[in-house]
Write a protein that holds these residues in place. Sequence first.
Motif, PDB file in Angstrom:
ATOM      1  N   ARG A 144       0.794  -1.255  -0.036  1.00 57.99           N
ATOM      2  CA  ARG A 144      -0.167   0.041   0.160  1.00 57.99           C
ATOM      3  C   ARG A 144       0.923   1.240  -0.223  1.00 57.99           C
ATOM      4  O   ARG A 144       1.872   1.358   0.884  1.00 57.99           O
ATOM      5  N   TYR A 155      -2.372   6.213   1.444  1.00 58.67           N
ATOM      6  CA  TYR A 155      -3.729   5.744   1.697  1.00 58.67           C
ATOM      7  C   TYR A 155      -3.658   5.086   3.006  1.00 58.67           C
ATOM      8  O   TYR A 155      -4.760   4.648   3.381  1.00 58.67           O
ATOM      9  N   HIS A 167      -6.026   9.916   3.709  1.00 57.82           N
ATOM     10  CA  HIS A 167      -6.397   8.884   2.928  1.00 57.82           C
ATOM     11  C   HIS A 167      -6.187   9.227   1.395  1.00 57.82           C
ATOM     12  O   HIS A 167      -7.222   9.295   0.663  1.00 57.82           O
ATOM     13  N   TYR A 168      -4.944   9.824   0.961  1.00 58.40           N
ATOM     14  CA  TYR A 168      -4.830   9.933  -0.638  1.00 58.40           C
ATOM     15  C   TYR A 168      -3.314   9.746  -0.938  1.00 58.40           C
ATOM     16  O   TYR A 168      -2.633   9.619  -0.160  1.00 58.40           O
ATOM     17  N   ASN A 216      -7.219  -3.785  -2.909  1.00 60.90           N
ATOM     18  CA  ASN A 216      -6.531  -3.238  -3.659  1.00 60.90           C
ATOM     19  C   ASN A 216      -5.472  -4.107  -4.493  1.00 60.90           C
ATOM     20  O   ASN A 216      -4.575  -3.440  -5.460  1.00 60.90           O
TER      21      ASN A 216
END
Length: 231
Positions: A91, A95, A100-101, A152
Amino acid sequence: MKEQKKKIRLLLDKHFSQYGFKKARFNNFIRIKDGNVVQDIGFTTATHGERHVTYLNPVVGVIYKDVDEVMLQLRDGISSCLKMYAPMISRPIGYLMPEHYFKEWKFTIDVDVSDGVDDMASAIIDYGLPYLEELSDMDQVIYGLATSKYSNIGNVRDYLLPVLYYLHGKNEQALIAVEEAVIRRSNSINIGEYKALQAIYGEEVIQIPPNKDLDSYMPFVERFRQFISEK
């Protein structure tokens, strides 16, 4: 930027060595958990067309040594994740942060990198290391894959979950996971809709396209079934 990049690496090494991470190839930092889980901190780089600039995007993830060994037996044309330091589940750090970007850190040739590296390292330590510990708990990972928590990673799940079930002595659940993946991939093309159109316009006009999603998976399915039957 060569000297700047070298300084960034040295500063990161200073931060991460305190937590047992060691510098590895490809500018990765790794730590081994329980002899089997390789916890990896890596970075993607970009310039976005700017001169004398480097953007770093930290990515944290894990490689399971036992899974890597089995995958090499069951899948053609793949490289060892362990040799390439390519995490099986990963990840980007942005995030995992509260905002959360997608987040990058910008480093330029004429600006001291220390503050930026400190900020980036703090984000990795605060948000990345807990994630790596989560991914090192096999029960948690299997549950997360079964419930699509780690969506993801995409179709990698269809390979990873059955192998993890097998390695944990759950052969029946492993085979069920494979069958569910086959059904899901089979339904990626609406055959009924194509056949209805063929009934109207004819098979020469309307052709059912190949199901690449399913076709690419079936060699693994056949090998995995055989693999389980021999155990």
